[in-house]
Design a protein around this motif. Structure first.
Motif, mmCIF file in Angstrom:
data_model
loop_
_atom_site.group_PDB
_atom_site.id
_atom_site.type_symbol
_atom_site.label_atom_id
_atom_site.label_comp_id
_atom_site.label_asym_id
_atom_site.label_seq_id
_atom_site.Cartn_x
_atom_site.Cartn_y
_atom_site.Cartn_z
ATOM 1 N N ALA A 102 -4.545 -2.338 -6.876
ATOM 2 C CA ALA A 102 -4.589 -1.003 -7.464
ATOM 3 C C ALA A 102 -4.840 -1.099 -8.967
ATOM 4 O O ALA A 102 -4.368 -2.037 -9.630
ATOM 5 C CB ALA A 102 -3.280 -0.260 -7.198
ATOM 6 N N GLN B 256 2.652 0.719 -3.761
ATOM 7 C CA GLN B 256 1.351 1.249 -4.173
ATOM 8 C C GLN B 256 0.684 0.359 -5.228
ATOM 9 O O GLN B 256 0.028 0.831 -6.150
ATOM 10 C CB GLN B 256 1.484 2.688 -4.667
ATOM 11 C CG GLN B 256 1.982 3.628 -3.586
ATOM 12 C CD GLN B 256 2.042 5.071 -4.015
ATOM 13 O OE1 GLN B 256 1.514 5.453 -5.059
ATOM 14 N NE2 GLN B 256 2.683 5.902 -3.214
ATOM 15 N N THR B 257 0.851 -0.943 -5.067
ATOM 16 C CA THR B 257 0.181 -1.910 -5.941
ATOM 17 C C THR B 257 -1.139 -2.391 -5.364
ATOM 18 O O THR B 257 -1.881 -3.119 -6.028
ATOM 19 C CB THR B 257 1.095 -3.121 -6.181
ATOM 20 O OG1 THR B 257 1.513 -3.651 -4.914
ATOM 21 C CG2 THR B 257 2.324 -2.724 -7.003
ATOM 22 N N VAL C 69 0.826 -1.209 0.000
ATOM 23 C CA VAL C 69 0.000 0.000 0.000
ATOM 24 C C VAL C 69 0.861 1.260 0.000
ATOM 25 O O VAL C 69 0.622 2.194 -0.788
ATOM 26 C CB VAL C 69 -0.966 -0.002 1.199
ATOM 27 C CG1 VAL C 69 -1.826 1.265 1.220
ATOM 28 C CG2 VAL C 69 -1.861 -1.238 1.164
ATOM 29 N N ARG C 70 1.881 1.294 0.836
ATOM 30 C CA ARG C 70 2.643 2.531 0.994
ATOM 31 C C ARG C 70 3.845 2.621 0.053
ATOM 32 O O ARG C 70 4.060 3.649 -0.592
ATOM 33 C CB ARG C 70 3.095 2.679 2.447
ATOM 34 C CG ARG C 70 1.933 2.817 3.420
ATOM 35 C CD ARG C 70 2.406 2.958 4.844
ATOM 36 N NE ARG C 70 1.262 3.054 5.754
ATOM 37 C CZ ARG C 70 1.358 2.967 7.083
ATOM 38 N NH1 ARG C 70 2.537 2.778 7.646
ATOM 39 N NH2 ARG C 70 0.278 3.059 7.848
#
Length: 438
Positions: free
Chosen positions: A318, A292-293, A288-289
Motif C-alpha cells: 500500500a 491495510q498495508t 489487506v483487511r
C-alpha cells in the motif's frame, strides 16, 4: 459422485499417443495437440526457439500457404490458437464436427512438413514478431519482467527453468536457418506428441481419422534426456531489487517446490493457499483487511516436471507503507503457519477453491481436452481429469505442514522487489542481480 469423463486411448505405430473423449452435447470437436518441447529443452545460446516455432507453425507448410491455417478453420466457424511454456508447446482448435477432417489435415501437414515453408524470409519475419511481443508484454509493462527475475533467482544458472520461455533476443538474432531446422527435427515428431479429440465424435471414427492423416508421419524426434534430479530448497534467502516506474511497490516471494503431481507438491500447494492464495487466507486477513498495508495478496503453485516446481506469493504494498515491513509481516505469518499448521477451515476452503476451479475447467470442452493432453504428455495418465479431486480430498493437515516445513521456510525464499521510482531513477538498481541476504 466420482467424475467419469470417457477416455479412449491408443498409440499409433509411429509413437503418436491419441485420446478420444466423446461428448455429444454440442456438435463440435476440439483438436488438441501437445508437443513435448518447451523452453526447458533449449540449449544455452539457443533460447527462445520453442516459442519461435509457435509462431512459425502458422506461417505455412508443404500444402498450406502462410496464414491459411487460421483462414480455413475460421471460415468453418472454428477458433484456434497455440501457447508455449517451460515443459511443452500446444496447438488447439475447436471446430464444427464436419470440419474435423480439415483440422486434422492442416495439423498433420504442419507437424510433418513444416520445414518446406521455413525459409530465411519467414524466419526473419517471425523473429521481428517475437521481438515486438517481448516489447509489448514484458519490456513496456509495469512489473513485466518480474517473473523473469523470479526464475533467475529461484533456479540456478544452467537449470532448464532458469531462463524464460520468451528467450533471449540475442540468441534468436544469432540463430541460423540450419539451427532452426535442426530444432524442429529434434522435437517435432509424432513420437513426441499427444493428440486429443474431445467432443462430438465416436472413438473408432476419431482413431480412424487420426490414423489417416498422421499415420504416415515417421517417428523422428530425438530421444528425450532424463529429467533433472529434484532441486533442494534454497539454502539461504536471495533478493533482487528493481527501481522502476510502477504503480506501487510489489514483492514477489518465491520458493522451489517438488515436481508436479507428487503428493508433496499437492500438499505444498495447499499450504500456499492457506497462507496467501484464498480470499480468507492469513495474508489477506492481516495485511489487506486488518492492517491495510497491502493492496492485495496472492499465492500460487506452478507444477513443472524437470526437477522442480515453483511457488510464489505476490504482495502489492500500500502507498505510504515500507515494503520491508510488509515482508517482515509475511515472514511472521509464514512462521506461525509452519508452527501451527492449517486449520480445518483452511483445508476445507482450499479444497473448495480447487474443486471449483477444476470443475470449471472440465466444464469447458476446450479446457478438458487441454487437461487430458497435459496429463498424458507430462505424466502418462489422461485419467487424471477423473481422479485429481479424489487425491486432493485425501490430503491431510499433517501432510500439508510437513511439506510446508520442508519447502516454504522463510530462509528458503527468493524475493524480487519492484520498488517505485521516478523516471530518472528507473533502472538504477537493475544490475543488483540475485544475491544472498541475511
Amino acid at each position: 459422485m466420482p467424475l467419469d469423463y470417457p477416455i479412449h486411448r491408443r498409440t499409433l505405430p509411429n509413437g503418436l499417443r491419441v485420446v478420444v473423449s466423446p461428448d455429444h452435447t454440442v456438435p463440435n470437436v476440439t483438436v488438441n495437440l501437445w508437443v513435448g518441447v518447451g523452453s526447458r529443452h533449449e540449449a544455452p545460446g539457443r533460447t527462445g526457439f520453442a516459442h519461435l516455432f509457435e509462431h512459425l507453425m502458422f506461417q505455412g507448410s508443404r500444402g498450406v500457404r502462410s496464414g491459411e491455417h487460421f483462414e480455413a478453420l475460421m471460415a468453418e466457424g472454428g477458433r484456434l490458437n497455440a501457447t508455449t511454456w517451460f515443459d511443452r508447446t500446444n496447438y488447439f482448435e475447436t471446430v464444427p464436427t464436419g470440419a474435423v477432417e480439415l483440422a486434422l489435415w492442416l495439423e498433420a501437414d504442419r507437424h510433418g512438413h513444416l520445414l518446406d515453408a521455413v525459409t530465411q524470409e519467414n524466419l526473419d519475419n517471425q523473429r521481428d514478431v517475437v521481438k515486438e511481443e517481448k516489447r509489448q508484454r514484458y519490456d513496456n509493462q509495469p512489473y513485466g519482467t518480474a517473473l523473469i527475475d523470479v526464475y533467475a533467482a529461484v533456479f540456478p544458472e544452467g537449470h532448464p527453468y532458469h531462463h524464460p520461455t520468451i528467450g533471449s533476443m540475442e540468441d534468436l538474432d544469432a540463430a541460423s536457418l540450419e539451427d532452426v531446422h535442426g530444432f524442429f527435427r529434434a522435437h517435432y515428431g509424432p513420437d513426441n506428441t499427444v493428440l486429443t479429440l474431445c467432443g462430438d465424435i465416436a472413438p473408432d471414427d476419431g482413431f480412424a481419422l487420426v490414423e489417416r492423416y498422421f499415420g504416415d508421419l515417421p517417428a523422428s524426434a530425438q530421444e528425450r534426456r532424463p529429467d533433472h534430479p529434484q532441486l533442494e530448497p534454497l539454502a539461504t534467502p536471495v533478493r533482487v531489487d528493481r527501481r522502476e516506474v510502477v504503480p506501487n511497490d510489489r514483492l514477489h516471494i518465491a520458493f522451489r517446490l517438488p515436481v508436479d503431481e507428487t503428493d508433496e507438491f499437492l500438499a505444498a500447494a495447499v499450504a500456499l493457499d492457506c497462507v496467501g492464495g484464498l480470499a480468507t487466507s492469513r495474508l489477506v486477513r492481516r495485511l489487506v483487511r486488518r492492517e491495510q498495508t497491502a493492496l492485495g495478496a496472492h499465492a500460487t503453485a506452478w507444477g513443472f516436471v524437470d526437477g522442480a516446481s515453483l511457488g510464489f506469493v505476490v504482495l502489492d504494498v500500500a502507498p505510504g507503507t515500507d515494503a520491508d515491513e510488509v515482508e517482515a509481516a509475511f515472514v511472521e505469518e509464514l512462521s506461525t503457519f509452519l508452527e501451527q499448521g492449517p486449520t480445518h477451515v483452511e483445508l476445507e476452503a482450499s479444497l473448495a477453491q480447487s474443486e471449483r476451479s477444476w470443475l470449471s475447467s472440465l466444464a469447458s470442452q476446450e479446457e478438458r481436452a487441454d487437461l487430458i493432453s497435459h496429463h498424458l504428455l507430462l505424466h502418462g495418465d489422461p485419467e487424471v481429469v477423473n481422479t485429481h479431486l479424489d487425491r486432493l480430498r485425501g490430503i491431510t493437515a499433517d501432510e500439508v505442514v510437513r511439506a510446508a516445513r520442508r519447502w516454504l521456510r522463510p530462509e528458503s525464499r527468493a524475493v524480487v522487489a519492484y520498488l517505485t521510482a521516478d523516471d530518472e531513477d528507473a533502472g538504477a538498481d537493475a544490475g543488483t542481480g540475485a544475491e544472498a541476504v541475511a
